[in-house]
Scaffold this motif. Structure first.
Motif, PDB file in Angstrom:
ATOM      1  N   ALA A 102      38.008  43.891  50.076  1.00  0.00           N
ATOM      2  CA  ALA A 102      37.444  45.222  50.349  1.00  0.00           C
ATOM      3  C   ALA A 102      38.053  46.320  49.484  1.00  0.00           C
ATOM      4  O   ALA A 102      37.773  47.503  49.712  1.00  0.00           O
ATOM      5  N   LYS A 103      38.832  45.970  48.488  1.00  0.00           N
ATOM      6  CA  LYS A 103      39.568  46.966  47.701  1.00  0.00           C
ATOM      7  C   LYS A 103      38.629  47.987  47.030  1.00  0.00           C
ATOM      8  O   LYS A 103      38.820  49.195  47.153  1.00  0.00           O
ATOM      9  N   LYS A 104      37.617  47.507  46.325  1.00  0.00           N
ATOM     10  CA  LYS A 104      36.712  48.413  45.620  1.00  0.00           C
ATOM     11  C   LYS A 104      35.926  49.286  46.602  1.00  0.00           C
ATOM     12  O   LYS A 104      35.654  50.457  46.310  1.00  0.00           O
ATOM     13  N   PHE A 105      35.598  48.708  47.738  1.00  0.00           N
ATOM     14  CA  PHE A 105      34.885  49.471  48.770  1.00  0.00           C
ATOM     15  C   PHE A 105      35.769  50.608  49.284  1.00  0.00           C
ATOM     16  O   PHE A 105      35.310  51.748  49.419  1.00  0.00           O
ATOM     17  N   ILE A 106      37.028  50.312  49.569  1.00  0.00           N
ATOM     18  CA  ILE A 106      37.961  51.319  50.083  1.00  0.00           C
ATOM     19  C   ILE A 106      38.164  52.437  49.070  1.00  0.00           C
ATOM     20  O   ILE A 106      38.125  53.624  49.426  1.00  0.00           O
ATOM     21  N   TYR A 109      49.733  49.655  48.303  1.00  0.00           N
ATOM     22  CA  TYR A 109      49.176  48.344  48.636  1.00  0.00           C
ATOM     23  C   TYR A 109      47.938  48.032  47.782  1.00  0.00           C
ATOM     24  O   TYR A 109      47.797  46.920  47.256  1.00  0.00           O
ATOM     25  N   CYS A 110      47.059  49.013  47.662  1.00  0.00           N
ATOM     26  CA  CYS A 110      45.844  48.812  46.861  1.00  0.00           C
ATOM     27  C   CYS A 110      46.173  48.591  45.387  1.00  0.00           C
ATOM     28  O   CYS A 110      45.506  47.810  44.697  1.00  0.00           O
ATOM     29  N   ALA A 111      47.196  49.273  44.896  1.00  0.00           N
ATOM     30  CA  ALA A 111      47.560  49.167  43.477  1.00  0.00           C
ATOM     31  C   ALA A 111      48.206  47.827  43.157  1.00  0.00           C
ATOM     32  O   ALA A 111      48.015  47.284  42.065  1.00  0.00           O
ATOM     33  N   ARG A 112      48.968  47.283  44.098  1.00  0.00           N
ATOM     34  CA  ARG A 112      49.744  46.067  43.833  1.00  0.00           C
ATOM     35  C   ARG A 112      49.102  44.792  44.369  1.00  0.00           C
ATOM     36  O   ARG A 112      49.656  43.704  44.205  1.00  0.00           O
TER      37      ARG A 112
END
Length: 216
Positions: A39-43, A31-34
């Motif tokens: 909040a992506k960078k935080f995660i 999910y994060c890759a696509r």
């Protein structure tokens, strides 16, 4: 050759950790890759934190939060759940400490896949499980094996985290790294050599195939 129980315990812990992390990281990494979201960078930063955080610090805070003297530990104790100084505590600590070694390679591999592959899958109305298991995983299989091996090897070498949260209980939390440390404390160099050599051979046996996988 003396008791090999610490080595078997390390192997058991490493296999469980690598397998569970694969299950836990597969969809979040995809999910994060696509997808791009707030909040992506935080995660990703939180997931990667164990790479730079001293293991004793992580072990200390896990011990504090899971101790029966703390709110969370006290709450769990009401249901007879104890997550310190037992094998379950080692599993929890290892899952957190080895998390980036599974998540990051999967994330990088998923992100490297061409976008048109997923555009076609969406046009064919493929479900997310279909896209992950039937389309993506075969294409990133070398990265998947690499992530599994690195997670396994990293867990095998843990010391600070498992010492803090698990202590040294024979047959329960005394893994190979702790057994070597105790052998040195007791000036038992023969015992330390025995465990260290076996661990060296096991680690090499797992890491050698990784070099061939990377070259494919």
């Amino acid at each position: 050759m003396q008791d090999l129980e610490p080595i078997f315990l390390s192997l058991k812990l490493s296999f469980i950790c690598a397998f569970v992390l694969f299950i836990l990281c597969l969809y979040p990494a995809f999910y994060c890759a696509r997808n791009d979201f707030f909040a992506k960078k935080f995660i990703i930063s939180v997931v990667s934190l164990p790479l730079v955080l001293p293991p004793t610090v992580l072990g200390f805070y896990l011990l504090v939060f899971l101790s029966p003297n703390n709110f969370l530990g006290e709450f769990l104790a009401k249901y007879d759940i104890k997550l310190v100084f037992n094998f379950q505590a080692l599993v929890i600590a290892s899952l957190i400490y080895s998390l980036p070694f599974m998540f990051n390679p999967l994330y990088t591999a998923f992100k490297a896949l061409p976008n048109n592959l997923f555009d076609r899958a969406k046009l064919l109305e493929k479900s997310i499980p279909n896209i992950i298991f039937r389309l993506s995983l075969p294409l990133i299989f070398p990265s998947l094996i690499s992530a599994f091996i690195m997670t396994f090897a990293h867990t095998m070498g843990e010391f600070g985290v498992v010492m803090m949260i698990g202590g040294s209980i024979t047959g329960e939390t005394k893994v190979a790294s702790i057994a070597v440390y105790e052998a040195l404390e007791n000036i038992d160099y023969t015992r330390a050599h025995e465990i260290s050599i076996i661990m060296l051979l096991i680690s090499f046996a797992f890491l050698l195939p990784l070099q061939y996988i990377k070259n494919k």
